[in-house]
Design an enzyme around this catalytic site. Sequence first.
Site, PDB file in Angstrom:
ATOM      1  N   LEU A  23      22.236  69.412  39.160  1.00 29.28           N
ATOM      2  CA  LEU A  23      23.059  69.464  37.955  1.00 29.28           C
ATOM      3  C   LEU A  23      24.258  68.526  38.048  1.00 29.28           C
ATOM      4  O   LEU A  23      24.678  68.146  39.145  1.00 29.28           O
ATOM      5  CB  LEU A  23      23.581  70.897  37.759  1.00 29.28           C
ATOM      6  N   GLY A  76      27.629  67.858  43.049  1.00 28.19           N
ATOM      7  CA  GLY A  76      28.101  67.139  44.242  1.00 28.19           C
ATOM      8  C   GLY A  76      27.192  66.013  44.709  1.00 28.19           C
ATOM      9  O   GLY A  76      27.283  65.572  45.857  1.00 28.19           O
ATOM     10  N   ASP A  98      24.628  56.955  36.888  1.00 26.86           N
ATOM     11  CA  ASP A  98      25.656  56.551  35.931  1.00 26.86           C
ATOM     12  C   ASP A  98      25.967  55.066  36.046  1.00 26.86           C
ATOM     13  O   ASP A  98      26.038  54.357  35.041  1.00 26.86           O
ATOM     14  CB  ASP A  98      26.941  57.370  36.154  1.00 26.86           C
ATOM     15  N   ARG A 122      23.569  52.715  34.487  1.00 25.45           N
ATOM     16  CA  ARG A 122      23.612  52.681  33.013  1.00 25.45           C
ATOM     17  C   ARG A 122      24.620  51.638  32.506  1.00 25.45           C
ATOM     18  O   ARG A 122      24.689  51.372  31.309  1.00 25.45           O
ATOM     19  CB  ARG A 122      23.919  54.077  32.457  1.00 25.45           C
ATOM     20  N   ASN A 144      14.779  55.739  32.270  1.00 21.66           N
ATOM     21  CA  ASN A 144      15.926  55.572  33.176  1.00 21.66           C
ATOM     22  C   ASN A 144      15.515  55.934  34.603  1.00 21.66           C
ATOM     23  O   ASN A 144      15.730  55.162  35.542  1.00 21.66           O
ATOM     24  CB  ASN A 144      17.058  56.488  32.691  1.00 21.66           C
ATOM     25  N   SER A 157      18.131  63.699  37.296  1.00 24.21           N
ATOM     26  CA  SER A 157      16.663  63.716  37.284  1.00 24.21           C
ATOM     27  C   SER A 157      16.122  65.145  37.165  1.00 24.21           C
ATOM     28  O   SER A 157      15.546  65.687  38.103  1.00 24.21           O
ATOM     29  CB  SER A 157      16.094  63.029  38.539  1.00 24.21           C
ATOM     30  N   GLY A 192      21.572  68.135  24.444  1.00 23.46           N
ATOM     31  CA  GLY A 192      20.565  67.937  25.488  1.00 23.46           C
ATOM     32  C   GLY A 192      21.184  67.810  26.866  1.00 23.46           C
ATOM     33  O   GLY A 192      20.722  67.031  27.698  1.00 23.46           O
TER      34      GLY A 192
END
Lengths: 278, 278
Positions: free
Chosen positions: A44, A48, A73, A76, A93, A117, A166
């Site tokens: 999530l 960490g 991140d 992106r 992605n 993921s 989402g």
Amino acid sequence: MLATSSMSAIGKSTNIFWQECQVGKVDREKLLKQKGCVVWITGLSGSGKSTLACTLGRELHSKGKLTYVLDGDNLRHGLNKDLGFSSEDRAENIRRVGEVAKLFSDAGLICIASLISPYRKDRDSCRAIVPDSRFIEVFMNMPLELCEARDAKGLYKLARAGKIKGFTGIDDPYEPPLNCEAKALESEKKKQRREIKKLKLLVAKGQAAVTTDVSNAKEKLETCQKQLNLQEAELATTREEAKLNKIEIKQENGICPSSFSMAGQVVGYLEEKGLLQE
Amino acid sequence: MLATSSMSAIGKSTNIFWQECQVGKVDREKLLKQKGCVVWITGLSGSGKSTLACTLGRELHSKGKLTYVLDGDNLRHGLNKDLGFSSEDRAENIRRVGEVAKLFSDAGLICIASLISPYRKDRDSCRAIVPDSRFIEVFMNMPLELCEARDAKGLYKLARAGKIKGFTGIDDPYEPPLNCEAKALESEKKKQRREIKKLKLLVAKGQAAVTTDVSNAKEKLETCQKQLNLQEAELATTREEAKLNKIEIKQENGICPSSFSMAGQVVGYLEEKGLLQE
């Protein structure tokens, strides 16, 4: 010709040749005194991942190992800047990060990929393209409440307010790795076995007639046996699954391990698997 | 927190944070005793890009340097397998290779990218994202006739038969790097200067009246000066362009250099630029 090639048609592309070079993965691994692999950190937002990725990179660097962090991140901002957060874009992605991680492991690096993921099938696809079981999945198994309480980026707040749609853990699922499921199946199987044993005993002793019809018991036995066979097969798959490189990072007695301790867990695993030597 | 982050909105993505790690490019370069960079080999199909890429990789490896070859064709089996040969797909193909090459150079590797990359603007975009002038463009300047005569992959034959459309060199252009254009501009500028000198002389001596009207000559002088200024600016840009790392590989007296000699040319350049040491 120093490069050898062979022709094929791949996806949308035709007339594509594969170039084989003289310096290969093994040569690079000898140079680096390590084995190329992918450490895929999943979990999530706020669990960490990035912190572990950084600490792991630092720990391995201090051992003279070459690592590179692929942060979901960060990518992106570059390679994946054309992608948004629709389910197709999310899958694409992860596919691209997987492909790049594969290239890095082929280059001989310990590639640390850090991205939520959330879907099992996307992670499994990434695992599938990395040869020689060099894909190690690290699951940051932290409770949602903890991640949400941290909320370093303020994203959970936005998601709860409906300003991000989402969002994994809020209105989009996170599918944990399967390895923990072997245990549950194992206990189910034991229950079935006990049942079969009991039924067999009844049939053999002919005492079934006392409580119920023998043929009835035989039928029940057959059904039981069939179920057991199915479960055996399922268990074998799950065991195979569990044999894959998977590491779970979780709280101990309600306390999060330090980043140093988490990294140590992964470093220990890599050492054990012989990945930190040529 | 071991990772620091900052928030931004990039392309289609919002709520994307940038993660900064403690082990950086410089640390990896120290470990590898080299500097991360991109060697971008461009040229027609059959111009010898892959052969140079392989030989260069081998030569650098023999010097203990870590390289990785990104082959345009090979990547179309993986990362870029969703792309075809439309102009958009070609541009996206090159963009992604550029982004991945950037990551490899950031990881400290000498990344050797080998792909036709026919359009100047696509190559320039890749150059633009690699920091610190660590993008070295190697132009395989081989005559089309030679590449077509080689035709190791049989693609020219197919293109001439109209079975492959938009084939670079046949029915799609190859735009060579700009660095050679500075010379042409330089000579044009000299011509203008000579003209101005002549006109100034005429005006100063008042002899202009003998051959033509002085004000007419003055006007001509002004126009000339304006043109010169424009050209000066253009030349400055082109010179700036020419200062960029560009290597041209070409025939000498109608003979192709050996792959060893081509690789030597690039290795020499990297050495000179200090890229083969930490």
